[in-house]
Motif scaffolding. Structure first.
Motif, PDB file in Angstrom:
ATOM      1  N   THR A  57       0.841  -1.200   0.000  1.00 44.21           N
ATOM      2  CA  THR A  57       0.000   0.000   0.000  1.00 44.21           C
ATOM      3  C   THR A  57       0.882   1.259   0.000  1.00 44.21           C
ATOM      4  OG1 THR A  57      -0.177  -0.162   2.382  1.00 44.21           O
ATOM      5  CG2 THR A  57      -2.015  -0.982   1.144  1.00 44.21           C
ATOM      6  N   HIS A  58       2.113   1.143   0.538  1.00 43.36           N
ATOM      7  CA  HIS A  58       3.007   2.318   0.519  1.00 43.36           C
ATOM      8  C   HIS A  58       3.208   2.834  -0.907  1.00 43.36           C
ATOM      9  CE1 HIS A  58       4.992   1.497   4.696  1.00 43.36           C
ATOM     10  NE2 HIS A  58       3.955   2.296   4.784  1.00 43.36           N
ATOM     11  N   ASP A  64      -4.023   5.700  -4.617  1.00 43.44           N
ATOM     12  CA  ASP A  64      -5.162   5.189  -3.849  1.00 43.44           C
ATOM     13  C   ASP A  64      -6.426   5.987  -4.205  1.00 43.44           C
ATOM     14  OD1 ASP A  64      -7.083   5.040  -1.663  1.00 43.44           O
ATOM     15  OD2 ASP A  64      -5.503   4.123  -0.476  1.00 43.44           O
ATOM     16  N   ILE A 124       5.188   6.478  -1.186  1.00 46.48           N
ATOM     17  CA  ILE A 124       6.097   6.197  -0.068  1.00 46.48           C
ATOM     18  C   ILE A 124       7.157   5.244  -0.598  1.00 46.48           C
ATOM     19  CG2 ILE A 124       6.295   5.326   2.289  1.00 46.48           C
ATOM     20  CD1 ILE A 124       3.392   6.358   2.646  1.00 46.48           C
ATOM     21  N   CYS A 165       8.684   4.690  11.056  1.00 45.12           N
ATOM     22  CA  CYS A 165       7.248   4.372  11.005  1.00 45.12           C
ATOM     23  C   CYS A 165       6.431   5.329  11.873  1.00 45.12           C
ATOM     24  CB  CYS A 165       6.963   2.955  11.485  1.00 45.12           C
ATOM     25  SG  CYS A 165       8.147   1.693  11.001  1.00 45.12           S
ATOM     26  N   CYS A 168       4.609   8.761  10.765  1.00 43.57           N
ATOM     27  CA  CYS A 168       3.305   8.814  10.095  1.00 43.57           C
ATOM     28  C   CYS A 168       2.237   7.978  10.785  1.00 43.57           C
ATOM     29  CB  CYS A 168       3.436   8.341   8.650  1.00 43.57           C
ATOM     30  SG  CYS A 168       4.714   9.182   7.706  1.00 43.57           S
ATOM     31  N   HIS A 169       2.661   6.894  11.453  1.00 43.18           N
ATOM     32  CA  HIS A 169       1.671   5.977  12.031  1.00 43.18           C
ATOM     33  C   HIS A 169       1.410   6.240  13.510  1.00 43.18           C
ATOM     34  CE1 HIS A 169       1.044   3.106   8.716  1.00 43.18           C
ATOM     35  NE2 HIS A 169       2.281   3.415   8.362  1.00 43.18           N
ATOM     36  N   PHE A 230       5.026  -4.817   3.409  1.00 49.72           N
ATOM     37  CA  PHE A 230       4.270  -4.008   4.381  1.00 49.72           C
ATOM     38  C   PHE A 230       2.801  -4.399   4.443  1.00 49.72           C
ATOM     39  CE2 PHE A 230       7.830  -1.455   2.864  1.00 49.72           C
ATOM     40  CZ  PHE A 230       8.472  -1.166   4.048  1.00 49.72           C
ATOM     41  N   GLY A 232      -0.654  -5.337   5.992  1.00 47.78           N
ATOM     42  CA  GLY A 232      -1.342  -4.951   7.224  1.00 47.78           C
ATOM     43  C   GLY A 232      -2.620  -5.755   7.390  1.00 47.78           C
ATOM     44  N   GLY A 233      -3.771  -5.102   7.216  1.00 45.86           N
ATOM     45  CA  GLY A 233      -5.060  -5.733   7.454  1.00 45.86           C
ATOM     46  C   GLY A 233      -5.551  -6.670   6.365  1.00 45.86           C
ATOM     47  N   LYS A 237      -4.944  -2.522  -2.296  1.00 42.87           N
ATOM     48  CA  LYS A 237      -5.545  -1.366  -2.981  1.00 42.87           C
ATOM     49  C   LYS A 237      -6.141  -1.725  -4.336  1.00 42.87           C
ATOM     50  CE  LYS A 237      -4.866   1.160   0.297  1.00 42.87           C
ATOM     51  NZ  LYS A 237      -5.836   1.992   0.997  1.00 42.87           N
ATOM     52  N   ARG A 286     -11.843   1.681   9.779  1.00 46.45           N
ATOM     53  CA  ARG A 286     -11.555   0.236   9.789  1.00 46.45           C
ATOM     54  C   ARG A 286     -12.315  -0.444  10.912  1.00 46.45           C
ATOM     55  NH1 ARG A 286      -6.939  -1.677   7.255  1.00 46.45           N
ATOM     56  NH2 ARG A 286      -5.515  -0.072   6.483  1.00 46.45           N
TER      57      ARG A 286
HETATM   58  C1  HEC Z   1       5.897   8.945   5.248  1.00 48.60           C
HETATM   59  C2  HEC Z   1       4.821   8.333   6.003  1.00 48.60           C
HETATM   60  C3  HEC Z   1       4.924   6.848   6.344  1.00 48.60           C
HETATM   61  C4  HEC Z   1       5.986   6.181   6.888  1.00 48.60           C
HETATM   62  C5  HEC Z   1       7.350   6.728   7.264  1.00 48.60           C
HETATM   63  C6  HEC Z   1       5.558   4.820   7.065  1.00 48.60           C
HETATM   64  N1  HEC Z   1       4.270   4.679   6.613  1.00 48.60           N
HETATM   65 FE1  HEC Z   1       3.181   2.952   6.580  1.00 48.60          FE
HETATM   66  N2  HEC Z   1       1.705   3.908   5.559  1.00 48.60           N
HETATM   67  C7  HEC Z   1       1.658   5.258   5.302  1.00 48.60           C
HETATM   68  C8  HEC Z   1       0.466   5.557   4.533  1.00 48.60           C
HETATM   69  C9  HEC Z   1       0.038   6.935   4.045  1.00 48.60           C
HETATM   70  C10 HEC Z   1      -0.199   4.322   4.333  1.00 48.60           C
HETATM   71  C11 HEC Z   1      -1.530   4.109   3.619  1.00 48.60           C
HETATM   72  C12 HEC Z   1      -1.441   4.216   2.179  1.00 48.60           C
HETATM   73  C13 HEC Z   1      -2.799   4.003   1.557  1.00 48.60           C
HETATM   74  O1  HEC Z   1      -3.604   3.241   2.127  1.00 48.60           O
HETATM   75  O2  HEC Z   1      -3.055   4.585   0.508  1.00 48.60           O
HETATM   76  C14 HEC Z   1       0.599   3.317   5.008  1.00 48.60           C
HETATM   77  C15 HEC Z   1       0.275   1.957   5.065  1.00 48.60           C
HETATM   78  C16 HEC Z   1       0.943   1.018   5.853  1.00 48.60           C
HETATM   79  C17 HEC Z   1       0.525  -0.352   6.075  1.00 48.60           C
HETATM   80  C18 HEC Z   1      -0.647  -1.034   5.403  1.00 48.60           C
HETATM   81  C19 HEC Z   1      -1.902  -0.953   6.193  1.00 48.60           C
HETATM   82  C20 HEC Z   1      -2.995  -1.687   5.466  1.00 48.60           C
HETATM   83  O3  HEC Z   1      -3.539  -2.618   6.029  1.00 48.60           O
HETATM   84  O4  HEC Z   1      -3.327  -1.313   4.328  1.00 48.60           O
HETATM   85  C21 HEC Z   1       1.427  -0.921   6.926  1.00 48.60           C
HETATM   86  C22 HEC Z   1       1.395  -2.333   7.467  1.00 48.60           C
HETATM   87  C23 HEC Z   1       2.428   0.082   7.227  1.00 48.60           C
HETATM   88  N3  HEC Z   1       2.099   1.249   6.552  1.00 48.60           N
HETATM   89  C24 HEC Z   1       3.510  -0.129   8.042  1.00 48.60           C
HETATM   90  C25 HEC Z   1       4.586   0.755   8.148  1.00 48.60           C
HETATM   91  C26 HEC Z   1       5.844   0.439   8.799  1.00 48.60           C
HETATM   92  C27 HEC Z   1       6.152  -0.869   9.490  1.00 48.60           C
HETATM   93  C28 HEC Z   1       6.643   1.540   8.670  1.00 48.60           C
HETATM   94  C29 HEC Z   1       8.063   1.731   9.159  1.00 48.60           C
HETATM   95  C30 HEC Z   1       9.055   0.757   8.705  1.00 48.60           C
HETATM   96  C31 HEC Z   1       5.898   2.549   7.940  1.00 48.60           C
HETATM   97  N4  HEC Z   1       4.649   2.021   7.627  1.00 48.60           N
HETATM   98  C32 HEC Z   1       6.349   3.820   7.622  1.00 48.60           C
HETATM   99  C33 HEC Z   1       2.584   6.194   5.686  1.00 48.60           C
HETATM  100  C34 HEC Z   1       3.854   5.900   6.186  1.00 48.60           C
END
Ligand code: HEC
Ligand code: HEC
Ligand code: HEC
Ligand code: HEC
Ligand code: HEC
Length: 422
Positions: A57-58, A64, A124, A165, A168-169, A230, A232-233, A237, A286
């Motif tokens: 998804t990144h 998206d 990303i 991570c 943003c999270h 990466f 997740g759930g 997309k 969600r």
């Molecule tokens: C620059 C911001 C950013 C960083 C840094 C980042 N993420 Fe994300 N991440 C996002 C965004 C925005 C989405 C959703 C994208 C979308 O759904 O369009 C996402 C989605 C995800 C998802 C998918 C969730 C799903 O179920 O769809 C996971 C898992 C995740 N990130 C884990 C991580 C992890 C682990 C790290 C660190 C190693 C990380 N992210 C770093 C912004 C970031």
């Protein structure tokens, strides 16, 4: 925005002090040995990692369809959204230099001479986590290993890489009464970490795999590498990406502890068995939808029941969380129900991870205006193009024979490819 008089420019840092998302990552010059710090260039050598990331998804955080629909609303402060979804300055046509009157709806922008449209589409991208500038005209790669021999400069800083991570999270911020950003996954993990040996996001979301970091032609040894899908759930997309979920490391957060029968009561015991944070975490829409279906001896449906685990928000007149029954890490819940009738012989549990409800997507399909042409048609038929939910667990309990049969995860994900909507 050009119409408004620029009379009172206020620096962004003054309006949002200390906020990572208030700024882009500084413009990255070409990386020695690589060229432009684009994922497609990294992928020439880090081919497997590139393919995994491409399915994540990144890599879709800009394309998206729901994001594009929301971005087109006049109530979205676009530059702030983009600071998390395409955070590197190279990815931006314009640079926000200050805010007129300190108002985030009036960014003062200048064109970016270093804009890279290819990198913009990568959203990303590798460089979001791995590449920074030394400020003297050179870029370097942030790594976590050392004792490797790359053709590009590397600085080892495992902490910074793994903690990226959180930028943003793990952000909760109330921009105004109806615009609240609420992601607390990082804090939820910290709160629960006593239950886990997996202390970081990387432990679960970048699972280890022994392999060379690069293509075979470069003849590098196998090392402890990490999958970059990466997952997740389990709701990708695009429908084509369902097949990559399990190989990428998907594991449902929810686990079935077991079925129990006590007189005429049936108890389903379920647990947040695998997620190091609330289930579900992240975006407030969600939720998990749990469904019980009673079957007679001919497997005809005779009754149904359902519950929902998630957050409940009220968005107007003021954004406010009104309820939250999500499962904490390792928490077990009993769902108690009755044997429905004499005819019923078994009951089927189905759990769906819902990312987007049909009600929201009906609205999005109907009322979205002004999204870029390349997304517009798809947004009008969002249900056809955009996975809303996934069936992540299915189990049947026959209380006459006490037999439990669980559907295998790969079979569920095969099914998910053709499901549509919530
Ligand atoms: C620059 C911001 C950013 C960083 C840094 C980042 N993420 Fe994300 N991440 C996002 C965004 C925005 C989405 C959703 C994208 C979308 O759904 O369009 C996402 C989605 C995800 C998802 C998918 C969730 C799903 O179920 O769809 C996971 C898992 C995740 N990130 C884990 C991580 C992890 C682990 C790290 C660190 C190693 C990380 N992210 C770093 C912004 C970031
Ligand atoms: C021309 C080939 C090539 C390109 C292009 C390339 N790399 Fe590498 N990279 C390597 C090699 C070779 C290694 C060392 C592998 C080894 O020795 O096991 C490496 C190592 C790494 C490491 C691990 C460093 C450590 O010690 O932890 C990271 C992270 C990395 N590269 C990221 C990137 C990123 C991000 C890009 C794109 C901006 C990129 N690389 C582009 C060849 C390349
Ligand atoms: C602080 C960083 C941050 C900012 C700012 C931000 N997002 Fe996100 N966004 C995320 C993360 C992290 C996710 C992934 C969470 C998830 O998938 O549940 C995400 C996911 C999304 C999704 C996909 C939802 C889903 O459930 O998969 C949409 C749509 C979205 N964001 C829209 C926006 C819009 C519109 C804005 C601006 C008003 C915005 N975002 C600003 C970090 C951010
Ligand atoms: C959301 C953040 C994020 C993105 C995006 C990302 N990586 Fe990584 N990457 C990490 C983290 C975190 C680690 C370190 C895992 C550890 O050792 O704990 C890592 C490790 C690596 C390594 C070392 C070998 C390994 O597998 O551990 C290489 C090489 C690498 N990444 C290349 C890439 C390339 C190429 C891309 C883009 C195609 C990319 N990464 C995208 C976060 C990211
Ligand atoms: C102990 C393992 C574990 C750890 C640690 C962990 N996660 Fe998760 N994560 C999961 C599982 C399993 C899921 C799938 C949950 C589900 O079924 O919806 C998930 C789902 C997600 C999602 C999608 C939302 C959801 O609830 O499905 C995001 C976003 C996410 N994780 C981000 C992170 C971030 C960021 C970190 C670090 C702060 C992290 N996770 C730490 C196991 C973990």
């Amino acid at each position: 925005m050009g119409q408004k008089l620029i009379s009172d420019p206020v620096p962004v840092e003054k309006v949002f002090p200390g906020k990572v998302w208030a700024k882009t990552v500084a413009q990255l010059p070409d990386l020695q040995g690589v060229g432009a710090p684009r994922a497609e260039n990294c992928g020439k050598c880090h081919e497997e990692i590139y393919k995994e990331w491409k399915s994540s998804t990144h890599s879709e955080a800009l394309s998206d369809l729901q994001f594009q629909a929301e971005l087109s609303k006049t109530s979205s402060p676009k530059w702030i959204c983009l600071n998390c979804h395409i955070p590197i300055q190279n990815q931006r046509e314009n640079i926000v230099v200050s805010l007129n009157h300190g108002d985030y709806f009036q960014p003062i922008e200048i064109p970016n001479p270093g804009f890279d449209p290819i990198m913009q589409k990568e959203a990303i991208t590798c460089a979001t986590c791995h590449v920074r500038t030394d400020g003297k005209g050179a870029s370097y790669v942030i790594g976590a290993n050392g004792k490797t021999n790359p053709p590009h400069p590397v600085k080892i800083d495992a902490e910074a890489l793994r903690n990226r991570c959180y930028d943003c999270h793990n952000e909760t911020y109330e921009l105004n009464e109806s615009l609240v950003c609420s992601f607390q996954t990082g804090g939820e993990l910290k709160e629960a970490s006593k239950h886990f040996s997996e202390k970081t996001c990387v432990n679960c979301h970048l699972p280890s795999v022994q392999r060379s970091f690069v293509i075979p032609a470069l003849k590098r040894p196998k090392r402890n590498s990490h999958k970059h899908a990466f997952i997740g759930g389990g709701v990708p997309k695009r429908f084509e990406l369902y097949k990559d979920q399990i190989p990428g490391g998907y594991k449902p957060g929810i686990a079935l502890v077991g079925w129990e029968k006590k007189d005429s009561d049936i108890v389903v015991k379920i647990q947040n068995g695998n997620a190091g944070h609330y289930l579900p975490s992240a975006d407030p829409e969600r939720h998990l939808k749990l469904e019980l279906v009673w079957l007679d001896k001919d497997r005809k449906e005779i009754a149904k029941d359902k519950i929902r685990y998630g957050q409940d928000w009220e968005w107007s007149p003021k954004a406010r969380k009104v309820a939250d029954n999500r499962l904490k890490p390792k928490e077990i819940r009993d769902w108690k129900t009755k044997i429905f009738s004499q005819e019923a012989v078994s009951v089927v549990l189905r759990v769906y991870h819902v990312r987007l409800t049909d009600t929201t997507s009906d609205y999005v399909e109907k009322y979205t205006v002004g999204a870029p042409k390349e997304y517009e048609d798809k947004i009008k038929e969002l249900k056809k193009h955009y996975p809303h939910s996934s069936l992540v667990l299915e189990s049947e309990y026959n209380w006459k024979t006490k037999k439990v049969s669980n559907t295998a995860l790969p079979d569920l994900f095969k099914l998910n490819e053709s499901r549509r909507g919530e």
